[in-house]
Each structure stands twice: as structure tokens, then as C-alpha cells.
Design a protein around this motif. Structure first.
Motif, PDB file in Angstrom:
ATOM      1  N   ILE A 123      16.801   1.110 -29.513  1.00  0.00           N
ATOM      2  CA  ILE A 123      16.517  -0.322 -29.359  1.00  0.00           C
ATOM      3  C   ILE A 123      17.346  -1.157 -30.324  1.00  0.00           C
ATOM      4  O   ILE A 123      17.464  -0.828 -31.504  1.00  0.00           O
ATOM      5  CB  ILE A 123      15.009  -0.600 -29.602  1.00  0.00           C
ATOM      6  N   LEU A 157      17.247  -0.567 -24.755  1.00  0.00           N
ATOM      7  CA  LEU A 157      16.474  -1.806 -24.725  1.00  0.00           C
ATOM      8  C   LEU A 157      17.012  -2.757 -25.793  1.00  0.00           C
ATOM      9  O   LEU A 157      17.202  -2.359 -26.942  1.00  0.00           O
ATOM     10  CB  LEU A 157      14.992  -1.494 -24.994  1.00  0.00           C
ATOM     11  N   THR A 159      24.008  -3.013 -23.740  1.00  0.00           N
ATOM     12  CA  THR A 159      22.886  -2.359 -23.055  1.00  0.00           C
ATOM     13  C   THR A 159      23.400  -1.286 -22.102  1.00  0.00           C
ATOM     14  O   THR A 159      24.358  -1.504 -21.357  1.00  0.00           O
ATOM     15  CB  THR A 159      22.062  -3.401 -22.268  1.00  0.00           C
ATOM     16  N   ARG A 190      17.273  -2.338 -20.327  1.00  0.00           N
ATOM     17  CA  ARG A 190      16.636  -3.655 -20.189  1.00  0.00           C
ATOM     18  C   ARG A 190      16.958  -4.563 -21.374  1.00  0.00           C
ATOM     19  O   ARG A 190      17.212  -4.091 -22.482  1.00  0.00           O
ATOM     20  CB  ARG A 190      15.102  -3.518 -20.135  1.00  0.00           C
TER      21      ARG A 190
END
Length: 270
Positions: free
Chosen positions: A39, A105, A129, A134
Motif C-alpha cells: 500500500i 492499493l 498502481t 485500486r
């Protein structure tokens, strides 16, 4: 000095972030985070969402333009024993240290929206990404009657007009603008979803103290008070903001604060 960096290093946003922890953790709980995820938390501050993401087992990199907040985030991660969470300085419009297709993410809650050059910000988020990954943004909504949109609206009325070519960060709260920016970054329109959500500021003290924290530690409000002082309008600004904070407090107790603010939740599928 980068003007955006100067703005966010001017105060001490950690003082505001303390009343955002509960909602930050609740928001992260809705993101479907698993241990195998990588992330990027962009415009992360001192880790209001980055630390809860790491606590769920993901590997988290927090990037923020403010060096003081990056240092505070690294301290918080270390104190929490989260070796899977680190913070570094960076510009959301030019993530020069980050490679293409790196993250499963990308999260930016009230962060990347404040970076200049919004089309570049969208492109950079998409670039880093992974395919199938997402992007989730939380963005304040222009003209919304709830707390933060009103703080920024009131503050802007007391500050000098922005330089020519300035693009309001609040336009990230308009679905058509969001869609245009991500479509230009080669995301199909049907992969962009916008919906309204809410975020609550909870404090174990009176609304007047929360306002005081915004006045002393939140860059945009600090600038508004400085400009108002010069124009002899500081008392007027104080009155307007006091009325706002008091009217929006739903705690049922004058000695505690619970104010819910509406934001636009953006989800982009790569």
C-alpha cells in the motif's frame, strides 16, 4: 521553498490528526486490506490511515510533502512496533522515487487533493498502481455545509486571492472533475466510482479547543488568521469559526466534541 511544502510544515497537523484517529481506523476497516497487500498512503500526514493499514498486516509506505509529519509518522510506527510501515518525503504530483506498477492499493485521505497540478497527481497515482489494483481517495466537497469545507470556505474569504492559474483543491470533491482527471490518466470511465461518506472528529475537549488547534496548527487557518490580523478582521474570523464549531458539535456535551464532516469517496480500479 515549495509553497505547498511550506503550507503543511507551517503548523503541526499532528495536533489535528489526534482527533481523526478513530474515523481513520474505521475507514481503513472498509478497504478489504489483507496481509499480502502493498500500500502507498499518499499525503499520509503522521499516519492516521497508514498505521491502521499496517496493523492489518499490509506493507505500507507513507509519502507526504511535510518533513515534520514524515518524522512524526516514522516515530509513531516505531512506537507501535510496525516494522512493515515506513514514511518518506515526496510530492504527490511527481513521485520520482517510486516505480511503475508497484502498489496493490493507493490510499489518499484528505492528502493528495491539496497537491498542485491535479492532473499530474491522478497520473502518478495511476502509474504506481498495479494492473487490477485500486486507488481510494477521500476528498472534501466544495460548498458542503459540514465542518472542513466550511472552515476552508470561511478561511479563504479572509486570505488574499490565490495566484493566477491556481486550481482549488476542493475540485477533487466534484465527481465530474475526478472523472476527467482519471480518464486523462487512461482509466476507463466505468472504473471510477464516487460516493459520499462521512468522517468524524472526536475530541475529549470543547469545540473551542478544537478551533484553537485549527487556528494554531492547521496551515490554511493559520494563514487566514495572519491575513485577518493585518486587516483588523481577526475577531470577525474568530466569531465566524466559533459559531461554526459550536453549531456542528453533536456530542451533547459542551466539554467534548464530536463533529461529522461529509467527504467524497473516490474508488478507482486500475
Amino acid at each position: 521553498m515549495n509553497a505547498n511544502k511550506a503550507l503543511w510544515e507551517k503548523g503541526d497537523f499532528t495536533k489535528i490528526a489526534q482527533v481523526m484517529r478513530q474515523s481513520g481506523t474505521a475507514l481503513v476497516a472498509t478497504l478489504g486490506i489483507t496481509k499480502d497487500l502493498s500500500i502507498l498512503d499518499l499525503g499520509c500526514g503522521d499516519g492516521t490511515t497508514a498505521l491502521p493499514e499496517a496493523a492489518l498486516g499490509a506493507t505500507v509506505l507513507g509519502v507526504d510533502i511535510a518533513g515534520n509529519l514524515v518524522a512524526a509518522g516514522n516515530e509513531r510506527a516505531k512506537a507501535a512496533g510496525l516494522s512493515n510501515c515506513s514514511f518518506q518525503e515526496g510530492d504527490a504530483a511527481a513521485l520520482v522515487d517510486l516505480k511503475d506498477k508497484t502498489f496493490d492499493l493507493v490510499v489518499s485521505i484528505f492528502g493528495a487533493m491539496f497537491a498542485p497540478r491535479p492532473f499530474d497527481v491522478a497520473k502518478e497515482m495511476v502509474r504506481v498502481t498495479k494492473p487490477g489494483g485500486r486507488i481510494v481517495m477521500g476528498n472534501w466537497i466544495p460548498g458542503d455545509p459540514t465542518l472542513v469545507a466550511q472552515i476552508l470556505k470561511i478561511s479563504s474569504a479572509y486570505t488574499p486571492p490565490p495566484p493566477e492559474g491556481f486550481i482549488s483543491p476542493m475540485l477533487w470533491g466534484v465527481p465530474d472533475n475526478v472523472t476527467e482527471r482519471f480518464v486523462q490518466a487512461d482509466v476507463p470511465k466505468e472504473n471510477i466510482n464516487c460516493s459520499k461518506d462521512s468522517f468524524t472528529f472526536n475530541a475529549p475537549y470543547a469545540p473551542s479547543q478544537l478551533l484553537n488547534n485549527f487556528k494554531n496548527y492547521y496551515g490554511p487557518t493559520m494563514n487566514a488568521f495572519e491575513a485577518a490580523e493585518k486587516n483588523g478582521k481577526a475577531a470577525e474570523l474568530q466569531q465566524e469559526l466559533e459559531a461554526l464549531f459550536n453549531s456542528q458539535n453533536k456530542s451533547g456535551d459542551n466539554n467534548t466534541t464530536s463533529i461529522t464532516a461529509t467527504f467524497l469517496r473516490v474508488t478507482v480500479t486500475r
